[in-house]
Write a protein that holds these residues in place. Sequence first.
Motif, PDB file in Angstrom:
ATOM      1  N   THR A 128     -34.358  -0.338 -29.370  1.00 16.52           N
ATOM      2  CA  THR A 128     -35.065  -0.120 -27.889  1.00 16.52           C
ATOM      3  C   THR A 128     -33.923   0.384 -27.211  1.00 16.52           C
ATOM      4  N   LEU A 129     -32.767  -0.063 -27.160  1.00  7.67           N
ATOM      5  CA  LEU A 129     -31.480   0.385 -26.252  1.00  7.67           C
ATOM      6  C   LEU A 129     -31.334   2.047 -26.616  1.00  7.67           C
ATOM      7  N   ARG A 130     -31.545   2.409 -27.863  1.00  8.85           N
ATOM      8  CA  ARG A 130     -31.103   3.704 -28.241  1.00  8.85           C
ATOM      9  C   ARG A 130     -32.114   4.659 -27.437  1.00  8.85           C
ATOM     10  N   LEU A 131     -33.142   4.327 -27.492  1.00  8.60           N
ATOM     11  CA  LEU A 131     -34.319   5.173 -27.012  1.00  8.60           C
ATOM     12  C   LEU A 131     -34.156   5.099 -25.290  1.00  8.60           C
ATOM     13  N   PHE A 132     -33.871   3.925 -24.964  1.00 11.08           N
ATOM     14  CA  PHE A 132     -33.820   3.810 -23.403  1.00 11.08           C
ATOM     15  C   PHE A 132     -32.498   4.384 -22.952  1.00 11.08           C
ATOM     16  N   GLY A 133     -31.447   4.271 -23.637  1.00 12.89           N
ATOM     17  CA  GLY A 133     -30.211   4.713 -23.280  1.00 12.89           C
ATOM     18  C   GLY A 133     -30.136   6.027 -23.213  1.00 12.89           C
ATOM     19  N   ASN A 134     -30.500   6.889 -24.269  1.00 14.06           N
ATOM     20  CA  ASN A 134     -30.577   8.198 -24.423  1.00 14.06           C
ATOM     21  C   ASN A 134     -31.256   9.015 -23.102  1.00 14.06           C
ATOM     22  N   MET A 135     -32.483   8.395 -22.930  1.00 13.26           N
ATOM     23  CA  MET A 135     -33.354   8.885 -21.898  1.00 13.26           C
ATOM     24  C   MET A 135     -32.798   8.667 -20.401  1.00 13.26           C
ATOM     25  N   TYR A 159     -36.584   7.297 -33.666  1.00 12.79           N
ATOM     26  CA  TYR A 159     -37.244   6.100 -33.605  1.00 12.79           C
ATOM     27  C   TYR A 159     -38.296   5.984 -34.660  1.00 12.79           C
ATOM     28  N   THR A 160     -38.971   6.962 -34.853  1.00 11.11           N
ATOM     29  CA  THR A 160     -40.010   6.709 -35.734  1.00 11.11           C
ATOM     30  C   THR A 160     -39.298   6.621 -37.220  1.00 11.11           C
ATOM     31  N   MET A 161     -38.113   7.256 -37.521  1.00 14.48           N
ATOM     32  CA  MET A 161     -37.734   7.159 -38.753  1.00 14.48           C
ATOM     33  C   MET A 161     -37.131   5.811 -38.964  1.00 14.48           C
ATOM     34  N   LEU A 162     -36.430   5.001 -37.732  1.00 13.40           N
ATOM     35  CA  LEU A 162     -36.230   3.721 -38.008  1.00 13.40           C
ATOM     36  C   LEU A 162     -37.225   2.959 -38.159  1.00 13.40           C
TER      37      LEU A 162
END
Lengths: 263, 70
Positions: A186-193, A247-250
Amino acid sequence: MSLPLLAAADEGGFTSPSTDIFWQPLIGSGAFAITRPAIVFALTAVLVIVLLLAGTKRLAIVPGKRQMAVEAVYGFVRNTLARDIIGSKDFRRFIPLLVTFFTVILVNNLWGVIPPIQYPTMSRIAFPLALTIMLYLTYHFVGIKRKGIGRYLSGLVPPGLPKPIVPLVWVLEFASVVLIQPVTITLRLFGNMFAGHLILVLFITGGEYMLFHGGFGLKLLSVPTFGMAFVLTLFELFVEFLQAYVYTMLAATFIASALADEH
Amino acid sequence: MTGSLAIVGYGLSAIGPGIGIGLIFAAYINGVARQPEARGMLQSIAILGFVLAEALAIFGIALAFVFQGE
Protein backbone atom coordinates in the motif's frame (compact mmCIF):
# COMPACT_ATOMS: atom_id res chain seq x y z
CA MET A 1 -3.18 22.60 -10.04
CA SER A 2 -3.00 24.15 -6.61
CA LEU A 3 -4.72 27.50 -6.56
CA PRO A 4 -4.32 28.11 -2.81
CA LEU A 5 -0.58 27.91 -3.33
CA LEU A 6 -0.51 30.46 -6.14
CA ALA A 7 -2.61 32.83 -4.08
CA ALA A 8 -0.28 32.46 -1.12
CA ALA A 9 2.73 33.26 -3.28
CA ASP A 10 1.35 36.75 -3.94
CA GLU A 11 1.64 37.75 -0.31
CA GLY A 12 5.39 37.78 0.24
CA GLY A 13 7.80 34.92 -0.29
CA PHE A 14 7.45 31.55 -1.94
CA THR A 15 5.61 28.89 0.04
CA SER A 16 6.73 25.41 -0.84
CA PRO A 17 3.92 22.90 -1.35
CA SER A 18 2.97 20.77 1.63
CA THR A 19 0.64 17.86 2.23
CA ASP A 20 -2.30 20.29 2.30
CA ILE A 21 -2.41 20.45 -1.49
CA PHE A 22 -3.78 16.91 -1.63
CA TRP A 23 -6.92 17.72 0.34
CA GLN A 24 -9.36 19.17 -2.20
CA PRO A 25 -13.01 18.70 -1.22
CA LEU A 26 -15.36 19.75 -4.00
CA ILE A 27 -18.78 19.04 -2.51
CA GLY A 28 -19.34 19.19 1.23
CA SER A 29 -16.64 19.09 3.87
CA GLY A 30 -15.27 16.86 6.59
CA ALA A 31 -14.90 13.10 6.41
CA PHE A 32 -17.75 12.53 3.94
CA ALA A 33 -16.86 15.26 1.46
CA ILE A 34 -16.78 14.32 -2.21
CA THR A 35 -13.21 15.16 -3.10
CA ARG A 36 -11.39 15.65 -6.36
CA PRO A 37 -9.71 12.20 -6.27
CA ALA A 38 -13.09 10.54 -5.62
CA ILE A 39 -14.43 12.09 -8.82
CA VAL A 40 -11.27 11.18 -10.72
CA PHE A 41 -11.58 7.60 -9.49
CA ALA A 42 -15.22 7.41 -10.63
CA LEU A 43 -14.11 8.77 -14.01
CA THR A 44 -11.44 6.07 -14.16
CA ALA A 45 -13.94 3.34 -13.42
CA VAL A 46 -16.22 4.52 -16.21
CA LEU A 47 -13.31 4.95 -18.62
CA VAL A 48 -11.86 1.49 -17.95
CA ILE A 49 -15.26 -0.18 -18.34
CA VAL A 50 -16.02 1.69 -21.56
CA LEU A 51 -12.58 1.01 -23.06
CA LEU A 52 -12.63 -2.68 -22.23
CA LEU A 53 -16.19 -3.12 -23.49
CA ALA A 54 -15.48 -1.22 -26.68
CA GLY A 55 -12.38 -3.32 -27.27
CA THR A 56 -14.18 -6.62 -26.86
CA LYS A 57 -17.54 -5.84 -28.45
CA ARG A 58 -17.12 -7.59 -31.77
CA LEU A 59 -14.56 -10.28 -31.14
CA ALA A 60 -12.91 -11.49 -34.32
CA ILE A 61 -10.27 -14.06 -35.05
CA VAL A 62 -8.33 -11.42 -36.91
CA PRO A 63 -8.47 -8.63 -34.31
CA GLY A 64 -9.12 -5.01 -35.18
CA LYS A 65 -7.13 -2.13 -33.72
CA ARG A 66 -9.15 -1.80 -30.53
CA GLN A 67 -9.31 -5.49 -29.84
CA MET A 68 -5.57 -5.69 -30.47
CA ALA A 69 -4.87 -3.00 -27.85
CA VAL A 70 -7.10 -4.60 -25.23
CA GLU A 71 -5.63 -8.00 -25.97
CA ALA A 72 -2.11 -6.63 -25.59
CA VAL A 73 -2.84 -5.38 -22.06
CA TYR A 74 -4.75 -8.51 -21.15
CA GLY A 75 -2.11 -10.78 -22.61
CA PHE A 76 0.65 -8.95 -20.78
CA VAL A 77 -1.02 -9.40 -17.39
CA ARG A 78 -2.11 -12.95 -18.19
CA ASN A 79 1.19 -14.25 -19.51
CA THR A 80 4.02 -12.33 -17.88
CA LEU A 81 2.37 -11.77 -14.50
CA ALA A 82 -0.34 -14.33 -13.75
CA ARG A 83 0.96 -17.42 -15.54
CA ASP A 84 4.67 -17.00 -14.84
CA ILE A 85 4.23 -16.20 -11.15
CA ILE A 86 1.15 -18.12 -9.99
CA GLY A 87 1.87 -21.12 -12.19
CA SER A 88 -0.07 -22.63 -15.05
CA LYS A 89 -2.27 -24.80 -12.79
CA ASP A 90 -4.46 -22.23 -11.08
CA PHE A 91 -3.70 -18.82 -12.54
CA ARG A 92 -6.91 -18.60 -14.53
CA ARG A 93 -9.30 -17.57 -11.79
CA PHE A 94 -7.03 -14.72 -10.67
CA ILE A 95 -6.78 -13.08 -14.09
CA PRO A 96 -9.89 -10.86 -13.59
CA LEU A 97 -8.54 -9.53 -10.29
CA LEU A 98 -5.06 -8.91 -11.64
CA VAL A 99 -6.26 -7.28 -14.87
CA THR A 100 -8.53 -5.04 -12.77
CA PHE A 101 -5.63 -4.04 -10.54
CA PHE A 102 -3.38 -3.31 -13.49
CA THR A 103 -5.83 -1.28 -15.57
CA VAL A 104 -7.35 0.67 -12.66
CA ILE A 105 -3.98 1.55 -11.15
CA LEU A 106 -2.46 2.41 -14.52
CA VAL A 107 -5.28 4.75 -15.56
CA ASN A 108 -5.45 6.33 -12.11
CA ASN A 109 -1.71 6.93 -12.11
CA LEU A 110 -1.69 8.36 -15.62
CA TRP A 111 -4.12 11.07 -14.53
CA GLY A 112 -1.16 12.47 -12.60
CA VAL A 113 0.39 13.87 -15.78
CA ILE A 114 -2.64 14.34 -18.07
CA PRO A 115 -3.22 18.12 -18.09
CA PRO A 116 -6.86 18.89 -17.31
CA ILE A 117 -6.94 16.45 -14.41
CA GLN A 118 -3.39 16.22 -13.07
CA TYR A 119 -4.19 14.39 -9.88
CA PRO A 120 -2.82 10.91 -9.25
CA THR A 121 -5.66 9.36 -7.26
CA MET A 122 -3.37 6.93 -5.52
CA SER A 123 -1.67 9.84 -3.72
CA ARG A 124 -4.53 9.65 -1.21
CA ILE A 125 -3.86 6.60 0.97
CA ALA A 126 -7.51 5.50 1.03
CA PHE A 127 -7.44 4.39 -2.61
CA PRO A 128 -4.43 2.04 -2.53
CA LEU A 129 -5.68 0.84 0.87
CA ALA A 130 -9.03 -0.16 -0.60
CA LEU A 131 -7.29 -2.13 -3.36
CA THR A 132 -5.02 -3.81 -0.84
CA ILE A 133 -7.95 -4.84 1.39
CA MET A 134 -9.41 -6.70 -1.61
CA LEU A 135 -6.07 -8.34 -2.29
CA TYR A 136 -5.55 -9.17 1.41
CA LEU A 137 -8.90 -10.91 1.75
CA THR A 138 -8.33 -12.77 -1.53
CA TYR A 139 -4.96 -14.28 -0.80
CA HIS A 140 -5.75 -15.30 2.76
CA PHE A 141 -9.07 -16.75 1.64
CA VAL A 142 -7.64 -18.87 -1.19
CA GLY A 143 -4.71 -19.98 0.99
CA ILE A 144 -6.95 -21.13 3.86
CA LYS A 145 -9.44 -22.71 1.49
CA ARG A 146 -6.73 -24.69 -0.27
CA LYS A 147 -4.87 -25.99 2.80
CA GLY A 148 -7.10 -25.48 5.82
CA ILE A 149 -6.18 -23.00 8.52
CA GLY A 150 -3.74 -25.27 10.37
CA ARG A 151 -1.67 -26.19 7.34
CA TYR A 152 -1.84 -22.65 6.04
CA LEU A 153 -0.31 -21.30 9.25
CA SER A 154 2.26 -24.06 9.67
CA GLY A 155 3.18 -23.86 5.99
CA LEU A 156 4.55 -20.36 6.47
CA VAL A 157 7.91 -21.72 7.61
CA PRO A 158 10.19 -22.98 4.84
CA PRO A 159 10.89 -26.71 5.24
CA GLY A 160 14.26 -28.07 6.30
CA LEU A 161 15.09 -25.53 8.98
CA PRO A 162 16.83 -26.64 12.20
CA LYS A 163 14.24 -27.18 14.97
CA PRO A 164 15.34 -24.45 17.45
CA ILE A 165 14.84 -21.54 15.04
CA VAL A 166 11.49 -22.67 13.63
CA PRO A 167 9.32 -20.67 16.12
CA LEU A 168 11.41 -17.58 15.52
CA VAL A 169 11.10 -17.81 11.74
CA TRP A 170 7.37 -18.57 12.06
CA VAL A 171 6.82 -15.33 14.02
CA LEU A 172 8.72 -13.38 11.38
CA GLU A 173 6.87 -14.99 8.49
CA PHE A 174 3.50 -14.55 10.21
CA ALA A 175 4.15 -10.86 10.83
CA SER A 176 5.28 -10.51 7.23
CA VAL A 177 2.18 -12.13 5.73
CA VAL A 178 -0.35 -10.53 8.07
CA LEU A 179 1.06 -7.06 8.45
CA ILE A 180 4.26 -6.16 6.61
CA GLN A 181 3.36 -7.31 3.08
CA PRO A 182 0.03 -5.46 2.84
CA VAL A 183 1.45 -2.34 4.50
CA THR A 184 4.46 -2.16 2.18
CA ILE A 185 2.45 -2.76 -0.99
CA THR A 186 0.00 0.00 0.00
CA LEU A 187 2.65 2.46 1.07
CA ARG A 188 4.72 1.84 -2.04
CA LEU A 189 1.97 2.81 -4.42
CA PHE A 190 0.86 5.69 -2.22
CA GLY A 191 4.37 6.98 -1.55
CA ASN A 192 5.45 6.93 -5.19
CA MET A 193 2.42 8.83 -6.41
CA PHE A 194 2.46 11.22 -3.46
CA ALA A 195 6.13 12.11 -3.70
CA GLY A 196 5.99 12.35 -7.48
CA HIS A 197 3.04 14.71 -7.45
CA LEU A 198 4.61 16.82 -4.71
CA ILE A 199 7.84 17.26 -6.65
CA LEU A 200 5.98 18.22 -9.84
CA VAL A 201 3.97 20.83 -7.91
CA LEU A 202 7.18 22.11 -6.33
CA PHE A 203 8.96 22.65 -9.64
CA ILE A 204 5.98 24.09 -11.47
CA THR A 205 4.85 26.53 -8.75
CA GLY A 206 8.49 27.37 -8.04
CA GLY A 207 9.07 28.16 -11.71
CA GLU A 208 5.89 30.24 -11.78
CA TYR A 209 7.05 32.21 -8.75
CA MET A 210 10.49 32.85 -10.24
CA LEU A 211 9.05 33.95 -13.57
CA PHE A 212 6.34 36.32 -12.34
CA HIS A 213 7.45 37.46 -8.90
CA GLY A 214 11.25 37.36 -9.00
CA GLY A 215 13.93 39.79 -10.15
CA PHE A 216 15.79 39.49 -13.46
CA GLY A 217 18.14 36.77 -12.21
CA LEU A 218 15.27 34.65 -10.93
CA LYS A 219 13.42 35.10 -14.24
CA LEU A 220 16.43 33.57 -16.02
CA LEU A 221 16.59 30.75 -13.48
CA SER A 222 12.95 29.89 -14.09
CA VAL A 223 13.93 28.40 -17.47
CA PRO A 224 15.94 25.48 -16.02
CA THR A 225 13.26 25.08 -13.35
CA PHE A 226 10.57 24.55 -15.98
CA GLY A 227 13.02 22.29 -17.79
CA MET A 228 13.32 20.17 -14.67
CA ALA A 229 9.51 20.14 -14.36
CA PHE A 230 9.33 18.77 -17.91
CA VAL A 231 11.98 16.12 -17.31
CA LEU A 232 10.37 15.05 -14.03
CA THR A 233 6.99 14.79 -15.76
CA LEU A 234 8.53 12.27 -18.15
CA PHE A 235 10.10 10.47 -15.20
CA GLU A 236 6.69 10.41 -13.47
CA LEU A 237 5.20 8.83 -16.58
CA PHE A 238 7.77 6.05 -16.32
CA VAL A 239 7.16 5.62 -12.57
CA GLU A 240 3.41 5.42 -13.14
CA PHE A 241 3.76 2.49 -15.55
CA LEU A 242 6.31 0.85 -13.27
CA GLN A 243 4.14 1.11 -10.17
CA ALA A 244 1.09 -0.38 -11.88
CA TYR A 245 3.32 -3.27 -13.01
CA VAL A 246 4.94 -3.67 -9.59
CA TYR A 247 1.65 -3.66 -7.70
CA THR A 248 0.18 -6.33 -9.96
CA MET A 249 3.36 -8.37 -9.80
CA LEU A 250 3.42 -8.28 -6.00
CA ALA A 251 -0.29 -9.14 -5.86
CA ALA A 252 0.42 -12.21 -8.00
CA THR A 253 3.41 -13.07 -5.80
CA PHE A 254 1.31 -12.95 -2.62
CA ILE A 255 -1.38 -15.13 -4.16
CA ALA A 256 1.25 -17.56 -5.42
CA SER A 257 2.90 -17.89 -2.02
CA ALA A 258 -0.48 -18.37 -0.31
CA LEU A 259 -1.25 -21.22 -2.73
CA ALA A 260 2.21 -22.80 -2.81
CA ASP A 261 2.45 -26.27 -1.29
CA GLU A 262 5.70 -25.68 0.49
CA HIS A 263 7.03 -22.24 1.07
CA MET B 1 15.28 30.09 8.10
CA THR B 2 12.51 27.73 9.09
CA GLY B 3 11.65 24.25 7.96
CA SER B 4 11.41 20.70 9.11
CA LEU B 5 14.43 18.67 10.13
CA ALA B 6 12.41 15.55 9.33
CA ILE B 7 12.84 16.23 5.62
CA VAL B 8 16.63 16.49 6.04
CA GLY B 9 16.46 13.18 7.88
CA TYR B 10 14.58 11.72 4.94
CA GLY B 11 17.29 12.95 2.61
CA LEU B 12 19.88 11.10 4.69
CA SER B 13 17.75 7.96 4.90
CA ALA B 14 17.33 7.88 1.12
CA ILE B 15 21.08 7.26 0.72
CA GLY B 16 20.76 3.64 1.82
CA PRO B 17 18.01 2.55 -0.60
CA GLY B 18 19.74 4.59 -3.32
CA ILE B 19 22.95 2.59 -2.96
CA GLY B 20 20.95 -0.62 -2.65
CA ILE B 21 19.02 -0.03 -5.87
CA GLY B 22 22.27 0.86 -7.62
CA LEU B 23 23.83 -2.45 -6.54
CA ILE B 24 20.77 -4.44 -7.62
CA PHE B 25 20.73 -2.99 -11.13
CA ALA B 26 24.52 -3.26 -11.40
CA ALA B 27 24.17 -6.97 -10.72
CA TYR B 28 21.30 -7.21 -13.22
CA ILE B 29 23.30 -5.51 -15.97
CA ASN B 30 26.25 -7.75 -15.18
CA GLY B 31 24.07 -10.82 -15.40
CA VAL B 32 22.53 -9.82 -18.72
CA ALA B 33 25.95 -8.93 -20.16
CA ARG B 34 27.30 -12.36 -19.28
CA GLN B 35 24.21 -14.31 -20.30
CA PRO B 36 21.85 -12.32 -22.55
CA GLU B 37 19.35 -15.17 -22.88
CA ALA B 38 18.61 -15.05 -19.13
CA ARG B 39 17.29 -11.51 -19.45
CA GLY B 40 13.60 -12.28 -18.91
CA MET B 41 14.21 -14.25 -15.74
CA LEU B 42 16.71 -11.78 -14.33
CA GLN B 43 14.43 -8.84 -15.04
CA SER B 44 11.62 -9.96 -12.75
CA ILE B 45 14.11 -10.84 -10.00
CA ALA B 46 15.77 -7.44 -10.37
CA ILE B 47 12.43 -5.62 -10.19
CA LEU B 48 11.49 -7.62 -7.09
CA GLY B 49 14.77 -6.66 -5.41
CA PHE B 50 14.36 -3.05 -6.50
CA VAL B 51 10.88 -2.99 -5.01
CA LEU B 52 12.08 -4.33 -1.67
CA ALA B 53 14.90 -1.78 -1.44
CA GLU B 54 12.56 0.99 -2.52
CA ALA B 55 10.11 0.14 0.29
CA LEU B 56 12.63 1.52 2.79
CA ALA B 57 12.76 4.85 0.99
CA ILE B 58 8.96 4.96 0.88
CA PHE B 59 8.73 4.29 4.61
CA GLY B 60 11.17 7.13 5.07
CA ILE B 61 9.05 9.65 3.20
CA ALA B 62 5.87 8.55 4.97
CA LEU B 63 7.51 8.92 8.39
CA ALA B 64 9.10 12.23 7.42
CA PHE B 65 5.66 13.69 6.83
CA VAL B 66 4.18 12.00 9.91
CA PHE B 67 6.77 13.53 12.25
CA GLN B 68 6.96 16.86 10.46
CA GLY B 69 4.70 18.61 12.93
CA GLU B 70 6.69 17.66 16.04
